[in-house]
Design a protein around this motif. Structure first.
Motif, mmCIF file in Angstrom:
data_model
loop_
_atom_site.group_PDB
_atom_site.id
_atom_site.type_symbol
_atom_site.label_atom_id
_atom_site.label_comp_id
_atom_site.label_asym_id
_atom_site.label_seq_id
_atom_site.Cartn_x
_atom_site.Cartn_y
_atom_site.Cartn_z
ATOM 1 N N ASP A 135 0.827 -1.211 0.000
ATOM 2 C CA ASP A 135 0.000 0.000 0.000
ATOM 3 C C ASP A 135 0.861 1.260 0.000
ATOM 4 O OD1 ASP A 135 -2.298 -1.498 -0.035
ATOM 5 O OD2 ASP A 135 -2.699 -1.322 2.114
ATOM 6 N N LYS A 136 1.949 1.243 0.773
ATOM 7 C CA LYS A 136 2.842 2.403 0.821
ATOM 8 C C LYS A 136 3.485 2.666 -0.537
ATOM 9 C CE LYS A 136 4.112 2.405 5.733
ATOM 10 N NZ LYS A 136 5.224 2.239 6.714
ATOM 11 N N GLU A 137 3.685 1.599 -1.306
ATOM 12 C CA GLU A 137 4.301 1.721 -2.628
ATOM 13 C C GLU A 137 3.259 1.958 -3.718
ATOM 14 O OE1 GLU A 137 7.609 1.470 -3.253
ATOM 15 O OE2 GLU A 137 8.203 1.041 -1.180
ATOM 16 N N ASN A 138 1.969 1.998 -3.309
ATOM 17 C CA ASN A 138 0.869 2.164 -4.277
ATOM 18 C C ASN A 138 0.898 1.073 -5.356
ATOM 19 O OD1 ASN A 138 -0.276 4.579 -3.140
ATOM 20 N ND2 ASN A 138 1.472 5.707 -3.978
ATOM 21 N N ILE A 139 1.164 -0.149 -4.923
ATOM 22 C CA ILE A 139 1.179 -1.289 -5.837
ATOM 23 C C ILE A 139 -0.101 -2.088 -5.619
ATOM 24 C CG2 ILE A 139 2.337 -3.444 -6.431
ATOM 25 C CD1 ILE A 139 4.951 -2.133 -5.612
ATOM 26 N N PRO A 140 -0.983 -2.092 -6.607
ATOM 27 C CA PRO A 140 -2.255 -2.817 -6.447
ATOM 28 C C PRO A 140 -2.056 -4.319 -6.563
ATOM 29 C CG PRO A 140 -2.076 -1.954 -8.672
ATOM 30 C CD PRO A 140 -0.866 -1.451 -7.921
ATOM 31 N N ILE A 141 -2.860 -5.067 -5.855
ATOM 32 C CA ILE A 141 -2.809 -6.524 -5.924
ATOM 33 C C ILE A 141 -4.231 -7.051 -6.017
ATOM 34 C CG2 ILE A 141 -2.855 -6.852 -3.415
ATOM 35 C CD1 ILE A 141 -0.875 -9.202 -3.869
ATOM 36 N N SER A 142 -4.387 -8.148 -6.741
ATOM 37 C CA SER A 142 -5.717 -8.707 -6.963
ATOM 38 C C SER A 142 -6.418 -8.994 -5.646
ATOM 39 C CB SER A 142 -5.614 -10.003 -7.767
ATOM 40 O OG SER A 142 -4.972 -9.791 -8.990
ATOM 41 N N ALA A 143 -7.721 -8.735 -5.646
ATOM 42 C CA ALA A 143 -8.519 -9.037 -4.457
ATOM 43 C C ALA A 143 -8.581 -10.540 -4.247
ATOM 44 C CB ALA A 143 -9.915 -8.464 -4.610
ATOM 45 N N SER A 144 -9.014 -10.931 -3.066
ATOM 46 C CA SER A 144 -9.136 -12.348 -2.748
ATOM 47 C C SER A 144 -10.066 -13.040 -3.728
ATOM 48 C CB SER A 144 -9.668 -12.506 -1.315
ATOM 49 O OG SER A 144 -9.779 -13.871 -0.990
ATOM 50 N N GLY A 145 -9.814 -14.318 -3.983
ATOM 51 C CA GLY A 145 -10.597 -15.064 -4.954
ATOM 52 C C GLY A 145 -11.963 -15.475 -4.425
ATOM 53 N N ASP A 146 -12.652 -16.280 -5.211
ATOM 54 C CA ASP A 146 -13.987 -16.761 -4.877
ATOM 55 C C ASP A 146 -13.858 -17.975 -3.959
ATOM 56 O OD1 ASP A 146 -16.586 -17.610 -4.748
ATOM 57 O OD2 ASP A 146 -16.658 -18.388 -6.793
ATOM 58 N N TYR A 147 -13.770 -17.690 -2.656
ATOM 59 C CA TYR A 147 -13.604 -18.756 -1.674
ATOM 60 C C TYR A 147 -14.912 -19.008 -0.933
ATOM 61 C CZ TYR A 147 -8.661 -17.697 -2.481
ATOM 62 O OH TYR A 147 -7.436 -17.476 -3.060
ATOM 63 N N LYS A 148 -15.975 -19.255 -1.673
ATOM 64 C CA LYS A 148 -17.291 -19.439 -1.058
ATOM 65 C C LYS A 148 -17.396 -20.824 -0.431
ATOM 66 C CE LYS A 148 -19.625 -16.299 -4.302
ATOM 67 N NZ LYS A 148 -20.622 -16.195 -5.380
ATOM 68 N N ILE A 149 -17.952 -20.848 0.767
ATOM 69 C CA ILE A 149 -18.162 -22.108 1.465
ATOM 70 C C ILE A 149 -19.614 -22.187 1.928
ATOM 71 C CG2 ILE A 149 -15.784 -22.321 2.238
ATOM 72 C CD1 ILE A 149 -16.597 -21.189 4.925
ATOM 73 N N SER A 150 -20.071 -23.403 2.162
ATOM 74 C CA SER A 150 -21.436 -23.629 2.628
ATOM 75 C C SER A 150 -21.402 -24.252 4.011
ATOM 76 C CB SER A 150 -22.189 -24.552 1.663
ATOM 77 O OG SER A 150 -22.192 -24.031 0.352
ATOM 78 N N ASP A 151 -22.407 -23.944 4.796
ATOM 79 C CA ASP A 151 -22.521 -24.567 6.114
ATOM 80 C C ASP A 151 -23.045 -25.990 5.951
ATOM 81 O OD1 ASP A 151 -21.635 -22.400 7.617
ATOM 82 O OD2 ASP A 151 -23.614 -21.473 7.637
#
Length: 335
Positions: free
Chosen positions: A241-257
């Protein structure tokens, strides 16, 4: 047939070969149980086809390894059996999450099989690991293409690169503290983004396993792992963040109860200790050796120390539950 092959049965396994074969069997038997459930619960046909290939490869590995063990009169490990998986359990992971699992396991293979191959001398043992390397490369390419086509591949940062060749002219190049830090180089960006993506996946595995675990001790252990991984994310994200380097958001880690876990506590702990533990150590170690800024090295050193403590507790927990299968050991020669 060569003279070497004719006498193959008389060439004793080295300690390195025994260790590598033993580890390969445990890994393959764990993967087989994971893939059996993933294949049964996945709905996407393209992902299902990938899983089927990985499942068949794991079964082939087990058959080959049993043959080698029998040929040299070495006890076959117990590993993981039908008792460690419930194929009929309800769907606990989204199809994309399952694909991330498969992708992660190919990374483990790519980091372990080449090392095993370099340690071996017997033809049958080298052939086993060489075939696994070839399969891992092929299936990893298929998974990457599939992820890209489905828009779920987590890409690493793209940054503007200085086109001029420069030499570091002072020790300031190594400084990362007190506001005197230089911009991150590409090796450091690559290492940090790789660890962040792996930490995002690991965190959701911990979240899921803490829900699925049956025993209180294991639930607490996985929850502690989740909290530890969050600290890793916070620490490294601060640098990016300090370097203003973007990184991909977390993936689709959907889980079910689900009420019934598809995996035994033993299998989940082994996955955490092996896949999340050993592979993470290798990744952090690689990042430490190729990072030059002192603040990054300091953060990675702290992460490594914390991981050693956590995964040490995981081994103790496996021993306590009588889940830790002892690797073959030398005859006691003490007098």
């Amino acid at each position: 047939m060569s003279h070497t092959n004719n006498n193959l049965a008389f060439v004793e396994l080295t300690a390195n070969e025994v260790s590598n074969l033993w580890s390969s069997y445990l890994k393959s038997s764990m993967e087989l149980r994971l893939y059996e459930y993933f294949y049964a619960s996945t709905e996407n046909n393209e992902i299902k086809q990938v899983i089927e290939k990985m499942l068949n490869q794991s079964q082939q590995n087990i058959n080959e390894l049993k043959e080698i063990f029998n040929n040299v009169n070495l006890t076959t490990p117990l590993g993981f059996t039908d008792e460690d998986v419930r194929v009929d359990a309800l769907k606990a992971f989204s199809d994309t999450f399952i694909l991330y699992f498969c992708f992660d396991l190919t990374h483990l293979s790519m980091s372990t099989y080449p090392i095993a191959l370099s340690d071996c001398t017997r033809n049958d043992v080298r052939d086993h690991f060489q075939k696994n390397i070839a399969f891992s490369v092929k299936i990893q390419n298929e998974i990457v293409d599939l992820m890209l086509s489905q828009g779920v591949y987590l890409k690493h940062p793209q940054v503007e690169i200085d086109s001029e060749v420069e030499m570091a002219d002072s020790m300031i190049y190594l400084n990362g503290f007190l506001g005197g830090s230089r911009p991150l180089n590409t090796a450091e960006i690559s290492n940090l983004s790789r660890i962040v993506h792996r930490a995002q996946f690991s965190k959701m595995v911990f979240v899921t396993f803490s829900k699925l675990a049956k025993t209180k001790d294991l639930k607490q252990h996985f929850s502690k792992g989740r909290d530890g991984i969050q600290k890793v994310l916070d620490s490294l994200q601060e640098v990016l963040d300090k370097e203003n380097i973007p990184i991909s958001a977390s993936g689709d880690y959907k889980i079910s109860d689900v009420e019934m876990s598809p995996f035994s506590d033993k299998l989940m702990l082994f996955f955490v200790n092996t896949c999340l533990g050993i592979f993470c150590f290798a990744m952090v170690s690689q990042a430490m050796t190729s990072s030059l800024r002192t603040d990054i090295v300091s953060k990675l050193s702290k992460i490594s120390d914390d991981m050693k403590k956590y995964y040490g507790l995981g081994i103790l927990l496996a021993i306590k539950e009588k889940w830790f299968e002892q690797p073959p050991q030398a005859v006691n020669r003490k007098v």
